[in-house]
Design a protein around this motif. Structure first.
Motif, PDB file in Angstrom:
ATOM      1  N   PHE A 190      44.392  40.128  41.111  1.00  0.00           N
ATOM      2  CA  PHE A 190      43.692  41.387  41.338  1.00  0.00           C
ATOM      3  C   PHE A 190      44.732  42.494  41.182  1.00  0.00           C
ATOM      4  CE2 PHE A 190      42.633  44.691  44.505  1.00  0.00           C
ATOM      5  CZ  PHE A 190      41.407  45.091  44.000  1.00  0.00           C
ATOM      6  N   SER A 191      44.485  43.479  40.329  1.00  0.00           N
ATOM      7  CA  SER A 191      45.479  44.536  40.115  1.00  0.00           C
ATOM      8  C   SER A 191      44.783  45.825  39.712  1.00  0.00           C
ATOM      9  CB  SER A 191      46.493  44.111  39.044  1.00  0.00           C
ATOM     10  OG  SER A 191      45.841  43.957  37.798  1.00  0.00           O
ATOM     11  N   GLY A 192      45.575  46.873  39.591  1.00  0.00           N
ATOM     12  CA  GLY A 192      45.031  48.145  39.140  1.00  0.00           C
ATOM     13  C   GLY A 192      45.912  49.306  39.529  1.00  0.00           C
ATOM     14  N   TYR A 245      45.507  53.786  40.852  1.00  0.00           N
ATOM     15  CA  TYR A 245      44.673  54.953  41.126  1.00  0.00           C
ATOM     16  C   TYR A 245      45.569  56.176  41.180  1.00  0.00           C
ATOM     17  CZ  TYR A 245      46.220  54.548  45.995  1.00  0.00           C
ATOM     18  OH  TYR A 245      46.972  54.478  47.136  1.00  0.00           O
ATOM     19  N   HIS A 266      40.580  55.712  39.030  1.00  0.00           N
ATOM     20  CA  HIS A 266      41.065  54.395  39.431  1.00  0.00           C
ATOM     21  C   HIS A 266      40.735  53.371  38.351  1.00  0.00           C
ATOM     22  CE1 HIS A 266      36.908  54.134  41.039  1.00  0.00           C
ATOM     23  NE2 HIS A 266      37.009  52.873  40.629  1.00  0.00           N
ATOM     24  N   THR A 267      41.558  52.342  38.292  1.00  0.00           N
ATOM     25  CA  THR A 267      41.375  51.202  37.402  1.00  0.00           C
ATOM     26  C   THR A 267      41.519  49.940  38.241  1.00  0.00           C
ATOM     27  OG1 THR A 267      42.290  52.405  35.516  1.00  0.00           O
ATOM     28  CG2 THR A 267      42.277  50.001  35.375  1.00  0.00           C
ATOM     29  N   ILE A 268      40.583  49.019  38.102  1.00  0.00           N
ATOM     30  CA  ILE A 268      40.619  47.750  38.824  1.00  0.00           C
ATOM     31  C   ILE A 268      40.507  46.617  37.814  1.00  0.00           C
ATOM     32  CG2 ILE A 268      39.436  46.286  40.507  1.00  0.00           C
ATOM     33  CD1 ILE A 268      38.512  48.872  41.879  1.00  0.00           C
ATOM     34  N   ASN A 269      41.427  45.661  37.895  1.00  0.00           N
ATOM     35  CA  ASN A 269      41.431  44.489  37.026  1.00  0.00           C
ATOM     36  C   ASN A 269      41.220  43.248  37.885  1.00  0.00           C
ATOM     37  OD1 ASN A 269      42.312  46.214  34.896  1.00  0.00           O
ATOM     38  ND2 ASN A 269      44.393  45.981  35.629  1.00  0.00           N
ATOM     39  N   LEU A 270      40.331  42.377  37.472  1.00  0.00           N
ATOM     40  CA  LEU A 270      40.077  41.131  38.172  1.00  0.00           C
ATOM     41  C   LEU A 270      40.109  40.008  37.143  1.00  0.00           C
ATOM     42  CD1 LEU A 270      39.395  39.848  40.893  1.00  0.00           C
ATOM     43  CD2 LEU A 270      36.983  40.184  40.354  1.00  0.00           C
ATOM     44  N   GLN A 314      38.155  44.645  33.351  1.00  0.00           N
ATOM     45  CA  GLN A 314      38.662  45.921  33.870  1.00  0.00           C
ATOM     46  C   GLN A 314      37.526  46.925  34.081  1.00  0.00           C
ATOM     47  OE1 GLN A 314      40.988  48.950  31.365  1.00  0.00           O
ATOM     48  NE2 GLN A 314      42.600  47.837  32.475  1.00  0.00           N
ATOM     49  N   TRP A 315      37.581  47.594  35.246  1.00  0.00           N
ATOM     50  CA  TRP A 315      36.681  48.706  35.561  1.00  0.00           C
ATOM     51  C   TRP A 315      37.507  49.984  35.645  1.00  0.00           C
ATOM     52  CZ3 TRP A 315      36.323  43.973  37.964  1.00  0.00           C
ATOM     53  CH2 TRP A 315      35.109  43.319  37.868  1.00  0.00           C
ATOM     54  N   ASN A 316      37.132  51.002  34.893  1.00  0.00           N
ATOM     55  CA  ASN A 316      37.795  52.313  34.929  1.00  0.00           C
ATOM     56  C   ASN A 316      36.782  53.362  35.371  1.00  0.00           C
ATOM     57  OD1 ASN A 316      40.365  51.588  33.704  1.00  0.00           O
ATOM     58  ND2 ASN A 316      39.189  51.247  31.846  1.00  0.00           N
TER      59      ASN A 316
END
Length: 194
Positions: free
Chosen positions: A82-84, A86, A95-99, A124-126
């Motif tokens: 889990f990374s990202g 903000y 923010h960016t979230i990577n799973l 990835q969610w941006n």
């Protein structure tokens, strides 16, 4: 006749269990002394992204990551990640979230300084939101983007404390751009082995 057969059967079963239980107990003792095939670790990262805009105070950017690691004796490790990042400035917040998951191979895994290479694939969610409408210029107030991504990272791992803590230095490389606007970014991670 039936009673004597049942008594003989019970005596035979008890003797059979007693004889066979000794190797079973011996196997249990050996299993306790044997080292497990996989050990477990947790890797974490949280830091401000140190670039010129951070020191100028224009833009604040923060990086975070966490992973659960399954490792074996041959230098192979893998697990979920889990990374990202903000950040924000006067006009924007994002923010960016990577799973995803990663796979890593460590060379010279029994030495103190251990080079490695790892690969990670993730979803990835941006999201970027305009918080000051004077900078809007007729655009949408909120922009969202979702995609698949990956990176490959060569690096070096150093033990810190009795091989329970290690420090990883590595460079992530991808066809996508990272927080620094380039296709590669240096990074660090602290790993706790248990």
């Amino acid at each position: 006749m039936k009673n004597s057969f049942i008594i003989k059967f019970y005596i035979f079963a008890v003797i059979l269990l007693a004889v066979n239980s000794q190797p079973c107990f011996a196997q249990n003792v050996n299993k306790q002394n044997a080292t497990p095939f996989f050990t477990h670790s947790i890797g974490v990262q949280f830091n401000p992204y140190l670039d010129q805009s951070f020191f100028n105070g224009d833009i604040k950017k923060y990086v975070f990551a966490g992973r659960y690691i399954f490792e074996n004796k041959e230098g192979i490790s893998f697990g979920p990640e889990f990374s990202g990042n903000y950040g924000h400035n006067d006009a924007l917040r994002w923010h960016t979230i990577n799973l995803g998951a990663f796979f890593r191979y460590t060379f010279l895994h029994k030495k103190k300084v251990r080079p490695f290479v790892e690969a990670s694939a993730y979803y990835q969610w941006n999201q970027m939101k305009v918080i000051d409408n004077t900078y809007d210029n007729g655009r949408e107030n909120e922009i969202k983007n979702h995609k698949f991504g990956y990176y490959v990272a060569p690096g070096i791992s150093f033990p810190l404390y009795k091989r329970k803590l290690t420090l990883d230095f590595f460079v992530k490389c991808s066809t996508d751009t990272f927080l620094n606007g380039r296709n590669f970014i240096p990074s660090i991670r602290i790993v706790y082995h248990f």
